[in-house]
Design an enzyme around this catalytic site. Structure first.
Site, PDB file in Angstrom:
ATOM      1  N   GLU A 213      -7.940 -11.920  12.023  1.00  0.00           N
ATOM      2  CA  GLU A 213      -6.925 -10.865  11.996  1.00  0.00           C
ATOM      3  C   GLU A 213      -7.386  -9.649  12.795  1.00  0.00           C
ATOM      4  O   GLU A 213      -6.638  -9.077  13.587  1.00  0.00           O
ATOM      5  CB  GLU A 213      -6.616 -10.464  10.553  1.00  0.00           C
ATOM      6  CG  GLU A 213      -5.501  -9.450  10.419  1.00  0.00           C
ATOM      7  CD  GLU A 213      -5.125  -9.179   8.983  1.00  0.00           C
ATOM      8  OE1 GLU A 213      -4.315  -8.251   8.750  1.00  0.00           O
ATOM      9  OE2 GLU A 213      -5.609  -9.885   8.080  1.00  0.00           O
ATOM     10  N   GLY A 244      -4.369  -1.768   2.908  1.00  0.00           N
ATOM     11  CA  GLY A 244      -4.436  -1.409   1.507  1.00  0.00           C
ATOM     12  C   GLY A 244      -5.616  -2.041   0.791  1.00  0.00           C
ATOM     13  O   GLY A 244      -6.276  -1.407  -0.033  1.00  0.00           O
ATOM     14  N   GLY A 245      -5.897  -3.326   1.122  1.00  0.00           N
ATOM     15  CA  GLY A 245      -6.958  -4.039   0.440  1.00  0.00           C
ATOM     16  C   GLY A 245      -8.253  -4.137   1.210  1.00  0.00           C
ATOM     17  O   GLY A 245      -9.323  -4.304   0.629  1.00  0.00           O
ATOM     18  N   SER A 246      -8.184  -4.068   2.534  1.00  0.00           N
ATOM     19  CA  SER A 246      -9.383  -4.234   3.354  1.00  0.00           C
ATOM     20  C   SER A 246      -9.280  -3.374   4.600  1.00  0.00           C
ATOM     21  O   SER A 246      -8.216  -2.853   4.937  1.00  0.00           O
ATOM     22  CB  SER A 246      -9.560  -5.712   3.747  1.00  0.00           C
ATOM     23  OG  SER A 246      -8.482  -6.149   4.560  1.00  0.00           O
ATOM     24  N   THR A 247     -10.414  -3.227   5.272  1.00  0.00           N
ATOM     25  CA  THR A 247     -10.441  -2.515   6.544  1.00  0.00           C
ATOM     26  C   THR A 247     -11.249  -3.342   7.533  1.00  0.00           C
ATOM     27  O   THR A 247     -12.216  -4.011   7.154  1.00  0.00           O
ATOM     28  CB  THR A 247     -11.039  -1.106   6.387  1.00  0.00           C
ATOM     29  OG1 THR A 247     -10.924  -0.387   7.610  1.00  0.00           O
ATOM     30  CG2 THR A 247     -12.499  -1.145   5.983  1.00  0.00           C
ATOM     31  N   GLN A 248     -10.816  -3.345   8.789  1.00  0.00           N
ATOM     32  CA  GLN A 248     -11.486  -4.111   9.835  1.00  0.00           C
ATOM     33  C   GLN A 248     -11.958  -3.198  10.956  1.00  0.00           C
ATOM     34  O   GLN A 248     -11.312  -2.187  11.254  1.00  0.00           O
ATOM     35  CB  GLN A 248     -10.543  -5.175  10.442  1.00  0.00           C
ATOM     36  CG  GLN A 248     -10.206  -6.327   9.535  1.00  0.00           C
ATOM     37  CD  GLN A 248      -9.006  -6.059   8.654  1.00  0.00           C
ATOM     38  OE1 GLN A 248      -8.109  -5.318   9.021  1.00  0.00           O
ATOM     39  NE2 GLN A 248      -9.004  -6.645   7.467  1.00  0.00           N
TER      40      GLN A 248
END
Length: 505
Positions: A213, A244-248
């Site tokens: 992603e 909201g749930g993760s960061t990349q």
């Protein structure tokens, strides 16, 4: 109907056809009235054109109305010899709340790398993981309207070399007892047995890994910025996506600072060039999950420095025990110190290989230093960085971007209560009242500043950029995923169904 444009309307004439003459004595006024009536009818049909682009209950929207089209309605006169003049690609984003299809049309008029002509997309609800579907087959059938739309827009003689992929996100991953896998298998059977498109193998229908992603979003952004897919090779931009749930985070470290081996290393070939990327997805460090982490740390003494004085809230832990919290109104400095102490642990960095210096972001995750290996290239920050900070503070239109220090300044202003609703309305517009009354805004800005300054060790004077769209296209992962397939197929010769693709009309 032309692809991505409204259908042309018949040209009306003010001159009567032979045998249909007007009654004698009709007069100039009557002719003018007839002419006005014709114009009104024509305008009505033009306004109704979007209605004719509908499938039942769903509107097909064009995100790019043949922007920078190389064909202009004609076959490309000199396509690349090893590529088709036109190449279609289908990408289905199977999200938790709905599914949507992206129908991309590319050409190869400017070299081996694909040039985007336009996109048609449609979205529908519910998503594949919805409990309203009784069987996996029912869930798969929900994609039929999207696939029928693809049949409408992809010419028949191009369908067998049009790749189709279905990428599912968190919704299917959360299903228990193997239900997600059964739904994906039903989707595979449908694509193989009921539709003529070329299903991408081996990962054409899958729950998308977090690393993909991030990398696909990196491809999208750098493609739209024209940093990849053309000559000469150019420096690329980094991306930071805060969901909201993760960061990349994904970037291309300078070749003078080789990376440590590991899963963070992602090798990608696009066009004529190979890119060695650093990527990592931090699950549990998206903005909503970040809030929970901060609150969990704050329940020890029931005092919370990231809330205004007197504001109360509750936190429910993993054992369903409810904790009451009260804001101290201490301002951003104490909120920042609290976040630094409780969220971004910098002490767990693993030992480097011989001759290498220690380099980590947080929670023991290896990361090349952005200051050392990515000092001069652009960094783009997306999603909540845009929604919660750049947009409400009027920084979206700025071509120069914003500094990390400006984010700190915004957090200080919000956390101290020194910003007024009237002042905010000049930049945030209709969202001003909602943001002004949001007790989480100080926490959110504090988390974002902590992520950048502590987690990624980015200094206050470093400039970041942000955007919701680039060149009229969304900055999400879907275009990058389609480009990754189409460019790879072009290199392997899989897209050469036709020597020449007829013009669309």
């Amino acid at each position: 109907m032309s692809y991505g444009k409204h259908a042309s309307l018949p040209h009306h004439t003010l001159h009567p056809r032979k045998g249909l003459g007007m009654p004698r004595g009709f007069g100039l006024l009557g002719k003018l009235l007839i002419g006005l009536l014709i114009l009104l009818v024509g305008a009505y049909w033009m306004l109704q054109e979007p209605e004719r682009l509908k499938t039942p209950g769903r509107v097909v929207e064009s995100a790019l109305n043949t922007v920078n089209s190389a064909l202009g309605g004609n076959v490309c006169p000199n396509p690349h010899p090893d590529r088709p003049a036109l190449q279609y690609g289908l990408m289905i984003d199977a999200g938790s709340t709905g599914s949507r299809i992206h129908i991309y049309r590319f050409n190869h008029c400017h070299g081996p790398s694909p040039s985007l002509e336009d996109e048609v997309f449609e979205q529908l609800k519910p998503g594949l993981s919805s409990p309203t579907f009784n069987t996996p087959e029912e869930a798969a059938d929900s994609l039929d309207p999207l696939l029928r739309l693809a049949l409408k827009h992809v010419p028949e003689d191009s369908r067998k070399c049009t790749p189709v992929s279905v990428k599912a996100t968190a919704g299917l991953r959360m299903l228990k007892d193997g239900k997600g896998d059964k739904i994906l298998e039903a989707v595979r059977r449908k694509l193989k047995t009921q539709y003529p498109f070329a299903m991408v193998e081996p990962n054409g229908v899958e729950i998308m890994p977090g690393k993909d992603e991030g990398v696909y979003a990196w491809i999208t952004v750098n493609y739209l910025l024209k940093r990849i897919g053309q000559e000469p090779r150019l420096p690329t931009a980094a991306i930071m996506d805060l969901g909201g749930g993760s960061t990349q985070i994904v970037f291309e470290p300078h070749s003078s600072d080789p990376m440590e081996p590991g899963d963070h290393k992602y090798e990608l070939r696009f066009g004529k060039h190979k890119y060695v990327l650093y990527q990592h997805s931090y699950d549990g460090y998206g903005l909503m999950q970040g809030r929970k982490r901060i609150k969990k740390a704050g329940v020890a003494d029931n005092k919370f420095p990231c809330y205004a004085v007197g504001h109360t809230d509750t936190y429910t832990d993993d054992d369903d025990q409810v904790h009451h919290m009260e804001g101290t109104g201490s301002g951003h400095e104490e909120c920042h110190a609290f976040i630094q102490q409780n969220l971004f642990d910098k002490a767990m960095c693993l030992a480097p290989t011989a001759g290498k210096s220690k380099s980590c972001s947080f929670d023991g995750q290896y990361q090349p230093s952005l200051s050392a290996s990515f000092a001069d290239n652009d960094i783009y920050a997306f999603s909540y960085f845009y929604d919660k900070f750049a947009e409400p503070f009027g920084l979206v239109a700025s071509e120069k971007g914003f500094t990390v220090g400006e984010l700190r300044g915004a957090a200080e202003k919000v956390c101290s209560g020194k910003i007024t609703e009237k002042e905010l309305a000049t930049t945030a517009g209709a969202e001003a009242a909602e943001l002004f009354k949001d007790p989480e805004w100080c926490t959110d800005l504090g988390f974002m500043y902590g992520l950048l300054s502590i987690g990624y060790d980015i200094p206050d004077d470093r400039i970041l950029k942000t955007a919701k769209k680039i060149a009229g296209m969304e900055t999400g992962w879907s275009l990058g995923a389609a480009l990754n397939v189409v460019d790879g197929w072009g290199q392997e010769g899989k897209g050469m169904c036709l020597k020449e693709v007829p013009p669309t009309t």
